[in-house]
Design an enzyme around this catalytic site. Structure first.
Site, short mmCIF file in Angstrom:
data_model
loop_
_atom_site.label_atom_id
_atom_site.label_comp_id
_atom_site.label_asym_id
_atom_site.label_seq_id
_atom_site.Cartn_x
_atom_site.Cartn_y
_atom_site.Cartn_z
N TYR A 144 -8.35 12.64 38.87
CA TYR A 144 -7.38 13.09 39.85
C TYR A 144 -8.12 13.62 41.09
O TYR A 144 -9.03 14.45 40.98
CB TYR A 144 -6.52 14.20 39.23
CG TYR A 144 -5.50 14.76 40.17
CD1 TYR A 144 -4.43 13.97 40.59
CD2 TYR A 144 -5.60 16.04 40.66
CE1 TYR A 144 -3.49 14.48 41.47
CE2 TYR A 144 -4.66 16.56 41.54
CZ TYR A 144 -3.61 15.77 41.93
OH TYR A 144 -2.69 16.28 42.80
N ASP A 186 -7.92 16.88 30.46
CA ASP A 186 -6.73 16.92 31.31
C ASP A 186 -5.74 15.91 30.71
O ASP A 186 -5.93 14.70 30.82
CB ASP A 186 -7.11 16.54 32.75
CG ASP A 186 -5.91 16.56 33.70
OD1 ASP A 186 -4.76 16.45 33.21
OD2 ASP A 186 -6.12 16.66 34.92
N LYS A 242 4.17 17.32 36.25
CA LYS A 242 4.39 15.91 35.96
C LYS A 242 5.33 15.76 34.75
O LYS A 242 6.47 16.17 34.82
CB LYS A 242 3.04 15.23 35.76
CG LYS A 242 1.98 15.62 36.80
CD LYS A 242 2.34 15.20 38.22
CE LYS A 242 1.44 15.84 39.28
NZ LYS A 242 0.02 15.65 39.12
N ARG A 265 2.77 40.34 36.83
CA ARG A 265 1.62 39.42 36.91
C ARG A 265 0.98 39.32 35.54
O ARG A 265 0.54 38.27 35.11
CB ARG A 265 0.60 39.89 37.97
CG ARG A 265 -0.65 39.04 37.94
CD ARG A 265 -1.63 39.23 39.11
NE ARG A 265 -1.52 40.45 39.84
CZ ARG A 265 -2.02 41.63 39.43
NH1 ARG A 265 -2.69 41.72 38.30
NH2 ARG A 265 -1.84 42.70 40.16
C1 LIG Z 1 -1.16 16.35 39.52
C2 LIG Z 1 -2.36 16.40 38.68
C3 LIG Z 1 -3.19 17.54 38.66
C4 LIG Z 1 -2.94 18.73 39.55
O1 LIG Z 1 -1.75 19.39 39.24
P1 LIG Z 1 -0.85 20.20 40.32
O2 LIG Z 1 0.24 20.72 39.49
O3 LIG Z 1 -0.43 19.21 41.36
O4 LIG Z 1 -1.74 21.25 40.90
C5 LIG Z 1 -4.28 17.52 37.81
N1 LIG Z 1 -4.55 16.45 37.03
C6 LIG Z 1 -3.78 15.36 37.03
C7 LIG Z 1 -4.13 14.21 36.14
C8 LIG Z 1 -2.67 15.29 37.85
O5 LIG Z 1 -1.91 14.17 37.86
#
Ligand SMILES: *Cc1c(COP(=O)(O)O)cnc(C)c1O
Length: 382
Positions: free
Chosen positions: A98, A170, A195, A46
């Site tokens: 998001y 983000d 993504k 961890r």
């Molecule tokens: C998908 C997404 C998240 C969250 O990510 P996960 O890996 O699904 O937890 C946060 N911000 C944006 C812009 C996203 O597209």
């Protein structure tokens, strides 16, 4: 070193015991010690895992940061960032964000006493007017999801510099290939690795990248103390995906532009949201802070019945109807009922997200086939 070279080489060294060019998957939970406390820097998985460490080094390099910390998902990374705050602190966040992050903020951390205010940050020069004495974090998403609005990171960072707060970006929609927020003055970059960085729709993971050792130390503490760590198999898959990030992003951008222009010229389409258009409100800022315009776009139809939008989403054959984005395959989705369903309808509409908006994640297939697929789906409307 240029981006593509870093994508292939950053963080990875041939394995010292075998020469393996790829970092091995260290599928272990613990490490043997010669005597209590006498170990090779690894005690328990961890806390430290060599596959994860290689990935974290690579991600820090690609974002021009000093340290990265990986988490089990993008939302686990956002969860860790909220734990930098304490009750009474306030987060000023963009209003077009998001849905899962919005849910984390309003349904998990707001009841624990952290305050959130959601504003339109397209007028970045006036951001300071919105700061209160308790504002400790500014949360930016750019390009925004799903309306592809652009927020000027450099201006937000400059206008808030004299305040004691973190500027968080983000950067999921842009990926480190298109935009590096730390270079523009941000303190913290977050990615949903799920993504573009992973890029093959086979991993859920998140990360945080910083350029400050003190913030990194706190995040590493939180990673270990709260425990939302990714597994070594997934870290390996992301290390593999990273090596083609620059190639994939170039193809996403090229195809995104082709699809955006096709839709813009189609008689059934009302409006296309894509920052590459010269008349897009954020076009000039996007040109300054991004290397290209990306493969995400959204659009509405002239026929403004929800049924028309749903019919297009049912009619595509290559564009698969699914949540998520950033993988090699093209996806189509309905933000109002899918990714953004956790945002109340009134708030969705106030931020400009209508129930008839269609979102595309344009993949790396051949552009001719993608355009033909959308053409036949739109044809089915008339
Ligand atoms: C998908 C997404 C998240 C969250 O990510 P996960 O890996 O699904 O937890 C946060 N911000 C944006 C812009 C996203 O597209």
């Amino acid at each position: 070193m240029h981006f593509g070279t870093k994508a292939v080489h950053a963080g990875v060294e041939p394995d010292p015991s075998t020469g393996a060019i790829m970092t091995p998957i260290f599928q272990t939970s613990t490490y043997v010690q010669a005597a209590p406390g006498d170990h090779k820097g690894y005690e328990y998985a961890r806390t430290q895992n060599p596959t994860r460490s290689a990935l974290e080094k690579a991600l820090a390099t690609l974002e021009n940061g000093s340290h990265a910390t990986c988490f089990g998902s993008g939302l686990a990374a956002a969860d860790a960032l909220m734990k930098l705050l304490k009750p009474g602190d306030e987060v000023l966040a963009t209003n077009d964000m998001y849905g899962g992050t919005y849910r984390l903020f309003t349904q998990v951390f707001a009841p624990m006493g952290i305050r959130f205010r959601f504003i339109d940050m397209q007028q970045a020069e006036s951001i300071a007017e919105h700061l209160g004495p308790q504002t400790r974090m500014v949360w930016i998403e750019t390009p925004t999801n799903p309306l592809l609005r652009i927020i000027d990171i450099r201006t937000v960072a400059a206008e808030t510099r004299s305040h004691d707060l973190y500027v968080v970006v983000d950067n999921t929609f842009a990926s480190p290939y298109l935009q590096n927020p730390l270079d523009l003055g941000a303190d913290i970059v977050l990615h949903s690795i799920t993504k573009y960085i992973g890029g093959h729709s086979d991993v859920v993971m998140g990360c945080v990248v910083v350029k400050d050792a003190a913030i990194d130390a706190r995040l590493k503490f939180l990673q270990n103390a709260c425990g939302a760590v990714p597994g070594p198999q997934d870290c390996f898959l992301v290390l593999r995906g990273l090596k083609t990030l620059h190639l994939r992003m170039r193809a996403h951008c090229e195809n995104g532009a082709r699809v955006a222009r096709f839709l813009q010229g189609h008689p059934a389409v009302a409006k296309v949201h894509w920052p590459g258009f010269a008349n897009h409100a954020g076009h000039v800022v996007a040109r300054n802070q991004m290397r290209d315009f990306g493969g995400m776009l959204s659009f509405t139809l002239k026929d403004d019945r929800m049924e028309a939008a749903l019919q297009v989403m049912r009619s595509t054959r290559l564009f698969a109807l699914a949540e998520s984005l950033g993988g090699v395959e093209s996806l189509i989705s309905h933000p109002a009922s899918m990714t953004h369903a956790s945002i109340p309808k009134a708030e969705r509409e106030a931020s400009g997200l209508s129930d008839t908006l269609i979102r595309l994640s344009v993949g790396v297939e051949d552009a001719e086939d993608l355009v033909a697929d959308l053409a036949q789906a739109l044809e089915a409307l008339s």
